[in-house]
Design a protein around this motif. Structure first.
Motif, PDB file in Angstrom:
ATOM      1  N   ASP A  85       0.835  -1.203   0.000  1.00 14.54           N
ATOM      2  CA  ASP A  85       0.000   0.000   0.000  1.00 14.54           C
ATOM      3  C   ASP A  85       0.872   1.256   0.000  1.00 14.54           C
ATOM      4  N   GLN A 124       2.765   4.544  -1.636  1.00 13.54           N
ATOM      5  CA  GLN A 124       2.506   5.508  -2.704  1.00 13.54           C
ATOM      6  C   GLN A 124       3.657   5.419  -3.687  1.00 13.54           C
ATOM      7  N   SER A 163       5.799   8.325  -5.143  1.00 10.22           N
ATOM      8  CA  SER A 163       6.619   9.150  -4.251  1.00 10.22           C
ATOM      9  C   SER A 163       8.038   9.308  -4.808  1.00 10.22           C
ATOM     10  N   ASN A 220       3.916   6.074   3.072  1.00  9.14           N
ATOM     11  CA  ASN A 220       2.557   5.752   3.582  1.00  9.14           C
ATOM     12  C   ASN A 220       2.168   4.286   3.461  1.00  9.14           C
ATOM     13  N   GLY A 221       3.156   3.384   3.489  1.00 12.21           N
ATOM     14  CA  GLY A 221       2.844   1.959   3.354  1.00 12.21           C
ATOM     15  C   GLY A 221       2.997   1.202   4.656  1.00 12.21           C
ATOM     16  N   GLU A 227      -4.288   2.090   4.150  1.00 13.50           N
ATOM     17  CA  GLU A 227      -4.892   3.427   4.236  1.00 13.50           C
ATOM     18  C   GLU A 227      -5.205   4.013   2.867  1.00 13.50           C
ATOM     19  N   ASN A 228      -4.450   3.589   1.846  1.00 13.88           N
ATOM     20  CA  ASN A 228      -4.644   4.187   0.519  1.00 13.88           C
ATOM     21  C   ASN A 228      -5.645   3.388  -0.309  1.00 13.88           C
ATOM     22  N   VAL A 229      -5.461   2.074  -0.334  1.00 19.42           N
ATOM     23  CA  VAL A 229      -6.377   1.197  -1.068  1.00 19.42           C
ATOM     24  C   VAL A 229      -7.291   0.518  -0.053  1.00 19.42           C
TER      25      VAL A 229
END
Ligand code: AMP
Ligand code: MN
Ligand code: MN
Ligand code: MN
Length: 289
Positions: free
Chosen positions: A84, A86, A89, A191-192, A283-285
């Protein structure tokens, strides 16, 4: 739901291109796929673009940004998966570039050792044979192994490792990877979630494995893989216990490198109900079961 959080493309040592991998995932009705190339996120924008035009309307595939970072811990080479992340980045891409350079330098040193053993031109051939793009992808020992097989220097891919490329073998070069806590930082800053890859493949005693999981959790790591298509039930249970003991979530993936008798995308990787799946913390997917 078929959720496969570990796979490779030709941007690292996978045999299928991004398009071939995604087509295969759609054919096998995989719901969620993370592409986790070694030290490389270059496949992901290509995958995202391909899916925008070709995804299934009935059963769409959800793509998860991923990466498998090579690290060192004591005398072990440990792979840390970022999930997950980005993948656009710039900071992450710059950081992975330093690992890619280390990979090229190591591959050249390995090939120098092979040259001294009487096998010349392996580096150039490994790039040619694998149609490898040094500007983008991440070169690995697997590319060199393919050349040794093609030249009949060894009879199997595994033999290339057991005779030449594996730890302390004839053409082995000790890598200089980053530390585990550094990889966790890279992943978190993109953010992973950071996950220990295939802990059951490190040829480590259970005592060392517990130490790894404990260090990893203390450094803020998030999860560990507890399941693999070929993993026996008892080892899987032990992995689940170690994950739970250390407050780590559980991940699962086929570590698909290409069509083979042993692994298939999305196959045999359902998590036991006792563990908390890593993908529930993305959090992203957002993945809804
Ligand atoms: P590298 O990332 O350059 O260290 O290359 C190691 C890669 O080769 C792994 O990611 C595996 O996909 C593959 N491999 C296959 N068999 C072996 C083996 N016996 N030992 C290490 N790597 C192997
Ligand atoms: Mn690999
Ligand atoms: Mn690995
Ligand atoms: Mn892998």
């Amino acid at each position: 739901m078929k959720i496969d959080l570990h796979s490779h493309t030709t941007y690292s040592d996978g045999q299928l291109t991004v398009e071939q991998l995604l087509m295969r995932a759609l054919n096998y009705q995989v719901d969620v796929l993370a592409i986790t190339d070694h030290d490389c996120v270059d496949a992901l924008p290509v995958a995202e673009k391909w899916l925008a035009n070709n995804n299934s309307k009935k059963k769409p595939l959800t793509l998860v940004g991923g990466v498998e970072i090579s690290t060192k811990w004591h005398s072990f080479e440990i792979h840390i998966i970022g999930l997950d992340v980005q993948f656009d980045s710039d900071v992450l891409k710059q950081r992975l570039q330093t690992q890619k350079v280390k990979r090229i330098e190591r591959a050249q040193k390995i090939c120098n050792k092979l040259e001294a053993l009487g096998f010349s031109g392996v580096f150039e051939e490994s790039i040619g044979l694998n149609a490898f793009d040094l500007e983008q992808g991440a070169i690995s020992r697997a590319h060199i192994a393919n050349v040794l097989v093609k030249r009949n220097i060894v009879s199997t891919f595994q033999q290339a490792f057991s005779q030449y490329l594996g730890k302390n073998k004839k053409a082995y070069v000790k890598p200089n990877w980053i530390e585990v806590d550094e990889a966790i930082k890279w992943i978190h800053e993109a953010n992973g979630k950071a996950v220990i890859a295939h802990p059951f493949h490190y040829d480590m005693t259970t005592k060392w494995l517990r130490r790894l999981a404990s260090d990893f959790a203390n450094w803020g790591g998030d999860g560990m893989e507890v399941k693999h298509p070929n993993l026996d039930k008892k080892t899987c249970e032990l992995m689940c216990t170690i994950a739970t003991e250390n407050g780590l979530t559980a991940s699962a993936g086929s570590d698909f490198h290409g069509p083979s008798r042993w692994t298939e995308l999305g196959k045999n990787i359902v998590l036991p109900e006792t563990v908390k799946p890593t993908w529930t913390t993305f959090e992203n997917v957002v993945i809804e079961d």
